[in-house]
Scaffold this motif. Structure first.
Motif, PDB file in Angstrom:
ATOM      1  N   ASP A 189       0.837  -1.204   0.000  1.00  0.00           N
ATOM      2  CA  ASP A 189       0.000   0.000   0.000  1.00  0.00           C
ATOM      3  C   ASP A 189       0.868   1.247   0.000  1.00  0.00           C
ATOM      4  O   ASP A 189       0.556   2.243  -0.627  1.00  0.00           O
ATOM      5  CB  ASP A 189      -0.915   0.013   1.231  1.00  0.00           C
ATOM      6  CG  ASP A 189      -1.854  -1.191   1.243  1.00  0.00           C
ATOM      7  OD1 ASP A 189      -2.109  -1.730   0.155  1.00  0.00           O
ATOM      8  OD2 ASP A 189      -2.307  -1.568   2.330  1.00  0.00           O
ATOM      9  N   SER A 190       1.972   1.189   0.752  1.00  0.00           N
ATOM     10  CA  SER A 190       2.895   2.323   0.748  1.00  0.00           C
ATOM     11  C   SER A 190       4.298   1.804   1.039  1.00  0.00           C
ATOM     12  O   SER A 190       4.460   0.691   1.532  1.00  0.00           O
ATOM     13  CB  SER A 190       2.478   3.346   1.809  1.00  0.00           C
ATOM     14  OG  SER A 190       2.598   2.777   3.090  1.00  0.00           O
ATOM     15  N   GLY A 191       5.293   2.625   0.739  1.00  0.00           N
ATOM     16  CA  GLY A 191       6.677   2.227   0.943  1.00  0.00           C
ATOM     17  C   GLY A 191       7.333   1.806  -0.359  1.00  0.00           C
ATOM     18  O   GLY A 191       6.663   1.649  -1.370  1.00  0.00           O
ATOM     19  N   ASP A 192       8.660   1.662  -0.309  1.00  0.00           N
ATOM     20  CA  ASP A 192       9.419   1.312  -1.512  1.00  0.00           C
ATOM     21  C   ASP A 192      10.132  -0.016  -1.335  1.00  0.00           C
ATOM     22  O   ASP A 192      10.603  -0.348  -0.255  1.00  0.00           O
ATOM     23  CB  ASP A 192      10.476   2.383  -1.802  1.00  0.00           C
ATOM     24  CG  ASP A 192       9.845   3.648  -2.361  1.00  0.00           C
ATOM     25  OD1 ASP A 192       8.786   3.532  -3.002  1.00  0.00           O
ATOM     26  OD2 ASP A 192      10.408   4.731  -2.131  1.00  0.00           O
ATOM     27  N   ILE A 193      10.222  -0.749  -2.421  1.00  0.00           N
ATOM     28  CA  ILE A 193      11.044  -1.952  -2.438  1.00  0.00           C
ATOM     29  C   ILE A 193      12.174  -1.692  -3.420  1.00  0.00           C
ATOM     30  O   ILE A 193      11.933  -1.291  -4.559  1.00  0.00           O
ATOM     31  CB  ILE A 193      10.222  -3.180  -2.853  1.00  0.00           C
ATOM     32  CG1 ILE A 193       9.155  -3.454  -1.795  1.00  0.00           C
ATOM     33  CG2 ILE A 193      11.123  -4.395  -3.046  1.00  0.00           C
ATOM     34  CD1 ILE A 193       8.184  -4.539  -2.155  1.00  0.00           C
ATOM     35  N   VAL A 194      13.392  -1.875  -2.948  1.00  0.00           N
ATOM     36  CA  VAL A 194      14.552  -1.579  -3.774  1.00  0.00           C
ATOM     37  C   VAL A 194      15.350  -2.863  -3.974  1.00  0.00           C
ATOM     38  O   VAL A 194      15.651  -3.564  -3.015  1.00  0.00           O
ATOM     39  CB  VAL A 194      15.446  -0.517  -3.084  1.00  0.00           C
ATOM     40  CG1 VAL A 194      16.622  -0.158  -3.967  1.00  0.00           C
ATOM     41  CG2 VAL A 194      14.633   0.715  -2.738  1.00  0.00           C
ATOM     42  N   ILE A 195      15.637  -3.177  -5.217  1.00  0.00           N
ATOM     43  CA  ILE A 195      16.497  -4.320  -5.502  1.00  0.00           C
ATOM     44  C   ILE A 195      17.647  -3.828  -6.361  1.00  0.00           C
ATOM     45  O   ILE A 195      17.433  -3.211  -7.395  1.00  0.00           O
ATOM     46  CB  ILE A 195      15.732  -5.443  -6.238  1.00  0.00           C
ATOM     47  CG1 ILE A 195      14.562  -5.944  -5.383  1.00  0.00           C
ATOM     48  CG2 ILE A 195      16.663  -6.605  -6.575  1.00  0.00           C
ATOM     49  CD1 ILE A 195      13.708  -7.003  -6.053  1.00  0.00           C
ATOM     50  N   ASP A 196      18.854  -4.067  -5.901  1.00  0.00           N
ATOM     51  CA  ASP A 196      20.048  -3.656  -6.625  1.00  0.00           C
ATOM     52  C   ASP A 196      20.004  -2.167  -6.976  1.00  0.00           C
ATOM     53  O   ASP A 196      20.273  -1.773  -8.115  1.00  0.00           O
ATOM     54  CB  ASP A 196      20.179  -4.496  -7.907  1.00  0.00           C
ATOM     55  CG  ASP A 196      21.624  -4.522  -8.400  1.00  0.00           C
ATOM     56  OD1 ASP A 196      22.507  -4.054  -7.662  1.00  0.00           O
ATOM     57  OD2 ASP A 196      21.850  -4.990  -9.525  1.00  0.00           O
ATOM     58  N   GLY A 197      19.624  -1.327  -6.013  1.00  0.00           N
ATOM     59  CA  GLY A 197      19.654   0.117  -6.204  1.00  0.00           C
ATOM     60  C   GLY A 197      18.506   0.679  -7.017  1.00  0.00           C
ATOM     61  O   GLY A 197      18.445   1.875  -7.274  1.00  0.00           O
ATOM     62  N   ARG A 198      17.560  -0.173  -7.422  1.00  0.00           N
ATOM     63  CA  ARG A 198      16.482   0.285  -8.274  1.00  0.00           C
ATOM     64  C   ARG A 198      15.156   0.085  -7.545  1.00  0.00           C
ATOM     65  O   ARG A 198      14.899  -1.001  -7.025  1.00  0.00           O
ATOM     66  CB  ARG A 198      16.503  -0.539  -9.567  1.00  0.00           C
ATOM     67  CG  ARG A 198      15.525  -0.122 -10.624  1.00  0.00           C
ATOM     68  CD  ARG A 198      15.871  -0.833 -11.927  1.00  0.00           C
ATOM     69  NE  ARG A 198      15.657  -2.268 -11.818  1.00  0.00           N
ATOM     70  CZ  ARG A 198      14.880  -2.966 -12.671  1.00  0.00           C
ATOM     71  NH1 ARG A 198      14.299  -2.374 -13.686  1.00  0.00           N
ATOM     72  NH2 ARG A 198      14.710  -4.263 -12.519  1.00  0.00           N
ATOM     73  N   VAL A 199      14.328   1.129  -7.517  1.00  0.00           N
ATOM     74  CA  VAL A 199      13.001   0.969  -6.918  1.00  0.00           C
ATOM     75  C   VAL A 199      12.160   0.124  -7.869  1.00  0.00           C
ATOM     76  O   VAL A 199      11.991   0.466  -9.034  1.00  0.00           O
ATOM     77  CB  VAL A 199      12.330   2.341  -6.694  1.00  0.00           C
ATOM     78  CG1 VAL A 199      10.907   2.148  -6.175  1.00  0.00           C
ATOM     79  CG2 VAL A 199      13.140   3.160  -5.702  1.00  0.00           C
ATOM     80  N   VAL A 200      11.662  -0.998  -7.379  1.00  0.00           N
ATOM     81  CA  VAL A 200      10.973  -1.928  -8.279  1.00  0.00           C
ATOM     82  C   VAL A 200       9.461  -1.947  -8.081  1.00  0.00           C
ATOM     83  O   VAL A 200       8.785  -2.833  -8.610  1.00  0.00           O
ATOM     84  CB  VAL A 200      11.509  -3.375  -8.125  1.00  0.00           C
ATOM     85  CG1 VAL A 200      12.949  -3.465  -8.543  1.00  0.00           C
ATOM     86  CG2 VAL A 200      11.315  -3.864  -6.700  1.00  0.00           C
ATOM     87  N   ASN A 201       8.933  -0.978  -7.341  1.00  0.00           N
ATOM     88  CA  ASN A 201       7.481  -0.956  -7.069  1.00  0.00           C
ATOM     89  C   ASN A 201       6.649  -1.197  -8.315  1.00  0.00           C
ATOM     90  O   ASN A 201       5.653  -1.893  -8.276  1.00  0.00           O
ATOM     91  CB  ASN A 201       7.064   0.390  -6.477  1.00  0.00           C
ATOM     92  CG  ASN A 201       7.662   0.620  -5.114  1.00  0.00           C
ATOM     93  OD1 ASN A 201       8.571  -0.102  -4.721  1.00  0.00           O
ATOM     94  ND2 ASN A 201       7.184   1.611  -4.402  1.00  0.00           N
TER      95      ASN A 201
END
Ligand code: ADP
Ligand code: MG
Lengths: 277, 360
Positions: B61-73
């Motif tokens: 619902d909110s917040g960011d998921i970052v994988i390898d420096g990239r926001v992947v939302n």
């Protein structure tokens, strides 16, 4: 205790009653149909079924059945997929609506279309303008048959889709498979037997539908008479041999379908065991 | 902030609500490249939800998921470069082992010869040679797990997520598979997150443990830290198989504690001695009555009533036998004490050291 002691007698009594019932209700009439069809010799039988109008009726029935089954298969798969794979408002209503034709009398189904597309409908002028004829024409017959048979396929595959769950499809999607690939490689193998079974039931019902079709067809000999309507026509005209001859063909088609159905049931059960062992 | 950039995976203040149930509540953590991290918590604490959000199977619902420096939302699940081992493996039941493993490569239109090479390599790796043409229904639980593992690894993902990888396996084989998985992941060198509700599993397999409870993170740390220095009441009560004591200030060596404080004590911190044996701390032992003796294979488990509390303790098999109903001496070395909603303190028995008589 009482029941167990008498179970031998009770068992055979029940089996006997069922056998007599089936004989009187099903087997005797079917034998009688066949007997009457061939009573006056094979020549008369052949003459009756190769009559110009008989052939037209058979052709129309086959055409309507094929169209209906194709449309209902596509619709049935889409509807089942939506109902089992997505959650959306009104889902319960849609599931209930799909089963509606099973509870509504076919005559009503026919009348619904007469009201929707007939002279008194507000759609009528537009259809007329576009040159589309539905009532008392082949499209009307197809519509009525679709209406009567559309629950058969989704009712067969919805339980199977529910039991399968979404894990495998999710796993496939995660690996980059598109919707069609997922359907073809994951979902279809799973619902294959149930789908074929549904198609067989749908075919059987489509071939034999009388009530709804009767309302919409207008009984135009050689144009909008399907086999069941044609049989009725012959029967009303006291041509019993002709009526039973055409009936015999319909019965034959039903028997073929019955055999197909048993084969599918057997195969489906076997492949189910395979997958869940 | 400098430290944060080293993280390969990062969850930043993630919230997720199902209908009106808060499944993720401000989830915030980072994982370094190459680490094997365990998400540990009771059933329903939101572990699977976290994993599914990282994979993109669920949207936060909110917040960011970052994988390898990239926001992947907004990146599709299939484009995140993630391998996922589902809880019940979700193997494709109408495909052979070979086709299962090849699936990810086939749908991404790899060359036939490359696919063959890669699948054979993986079958070799997970030791399934000769079973390529079997269907999942013809495999044992352990073999299925290995197929699921190979299938997830086939497209060379950068991140591997495993949801309860051992839950569907008999207890006997589970132990073996733990070390197997640990070794595989180390060998492949892939950053991995696995979910479990079994603390032994997490302690044994993970480099780092994240403890979840009711959609929140309770504590993050190495297995050693989490076990020996629980920070929250929940973790203190979750780890080990502790007994809760609400009258700890009545126990010898703990009189200095506040009367309202709660404490938990773990079996390994309780020593039970027979009245005829010499206790190490004779002045601070408590009097207890043994209510139950259970044979646990390697050791005996004793349930001893002290000050109205039924404590659990272990005793080695070679020590003199203790009978049910016997009066014994009980010494508590250490407790974890806490007030509700406050940090846990580790409290050692005040008499240890002052009375160091028979210390070996
Ligand atoms: N798709 C969903 N719809 C509604 N509630 C869900 C859904 N997925 C999970 N939940 C709820 O969220 C909570 C956490 O679930 P989950 O992440 O599966 O926990 P865990 O994996 O730790 O057992 C549970 O109470 C569960 O009922
Ligand atoms: Mg879970």
């Amino acid at each position: 205790m009482e029941i167990r002691k008498n179970s031998g007698v009770l068992k055979w009594a029940l089996i006997g009653i069922s056998a007599v019932f089936l004989t009187v209700m099903l087997i005797l009439p079917l034998i009688y149909v066949m007997y009457t069809a061939f009573e006056e010799g094979i020549g008369v039988f052949l003459a009756a079924v190769t009559d110009e109008y008989a052939l037209k009726a058979i052709g129309l029935t086959v055409r309507v059945t094929v169209l209906t089954v194709i449309i209902n298969t596509v619709f049935g798969i889409f509807a089942s997929w939506c109902i089992t794979r997505f959650s959306f408002p009104g889902k319960k209503v849609i599931s209930a609506l799909i089963d509606l034709p099973l509870t509504v009398s076919p005559i009503i189904a026919g009348l619904i279309y007469v009201l929707t597309f007939g002279r008194q409908s507000i759609l009528y002028p537009y259809l007329q303008g576009a040159g589309i004829k539905i009532i008392f024409a082949v499209p009307g017959i197809v519509l009525a048959t679709i209406f009567v048979t559309f629950p058969f396929i989704s009712r067969e595959i919805i339980p199977v889709l529910n039991a399968q769950g979404t894990d495998e499809e999710e796993a496939a999607a995660l690996m980059g498979a598109g919707g069609f690939t997922i359907f073809r490689r994951i979902t279809l193998p799973h619902i294959k037997w149930a789908l074929l079974y549904g198609i067989v039931l749908c075919t059987a019902r489509a071939m034999g539908e009388f009530g709804a079709v009767s309302v919409l067809s207008g009984h135009l000999r050689g144009k909008t008479n399907t086999m069941p309507l044609y049989i009725e026509l012959l029967y009303q005209g006291y041509d019993f041999t002709g009526a039973f001859a055409v009936s015999a063909i319909l019965v034959l088609m039903a028997v073929v379908i019955l055999v197909l159905r048993s084969v599918l049931e057997y195969k489906g059960a076997k492949s189910g065991e395979q997958a869940h062992k | 902030m400098a430290g944060e950039t080293e993280n390969y995976v990062e969850l930043r203040h993630i919230n997720k609500t199902f209908k009106n149930y808060k499944a993720s509540d401000d989830i915030h953590f980072g994982i370094e490249k190459g680490k094997l991290v365990g998400l540990l918590g009771p059933s329903g604490s939101g572990k699977t939800t976290i994993l599914r959000m990282i994979a993109g199977l669920e949207t936060a619902d909110s917040g960011d998921i970052v994988i390898d420096g990239r926001v992947v939302n907004d990146v599709a699940a299939s484009k995140r470069g993630i391998g996922f081992v589902f809880q019940n493996y979700a193997l494709f039941r109408y495909m052979t082992v070979y086709d299962n493993i090849a699936f990810g490569l086939t749908v991404n239109k790899c060359k036939k010869s490359d696919i063959k090479k890669r699948v054979e390599e993986l079958i070799e790796l997970v030791d399934l040679k000769g079973l390529e043409r079997r269907y999942p229904s013809q495999l044992s639980g352990g073999q299925r797990q290995r197929v699921a593992f190979a299938r997830a690894l086939a497209p060379n993902p950068e991140l591997l997520l495993l949801d309860e990888p051992f839950a569907a396996i008999d207890a006997k084989v589970r132990q073996e598979l733990r070390s197997w998985l640990r070794e595989m992941i180390t060998r492949v060198g892939i950053t991995s997150i696995f979910v479990t509700h079994d603390q032994d599993e997490a302690i044994e397999v993970a480099d780092e443990i994240i403890i979840t409870n009711r959609g929140r993170i309770e504590q993050i740390g190495s297995p050693g830290d989490i076990y020996s220095a629980p920070k929250t009441a929940f973790v203190a009560e979750f780890m080990g198989s502790p007994t809760r004591i609400s009258n700890i200030s009545e126990f010898k060596g703990y009189e200095q504690l506040d009367r309202t404080i709660h404490a938990v004590v773990r079996p390994e911190n309780v020593s039970v001695t027979k009245k005829t044996e010499k206790s190490r701390y004779p002045a601070s032992v408590e009097h207890g009555i043994v209510e139950r003796v259970l044979f646990r294979g390697r050791e005996l488990e004793l349930a001893v009533r002290v000050h109205g509390v039924l404590l659990t303790a272990n005793r080695r098999l070679e020590e003199a036998r203790i009978a049910e109903g016997e009066a014994v001496d009980v010494f508590i070395y250490r407790v974890y004490a806490f007030h509700e909603n406050e940090e846990v303190q580790i409290v050692d028995n005040a008499n240890v050291g002052t009375e160091n008589l028979f210390y070996i």
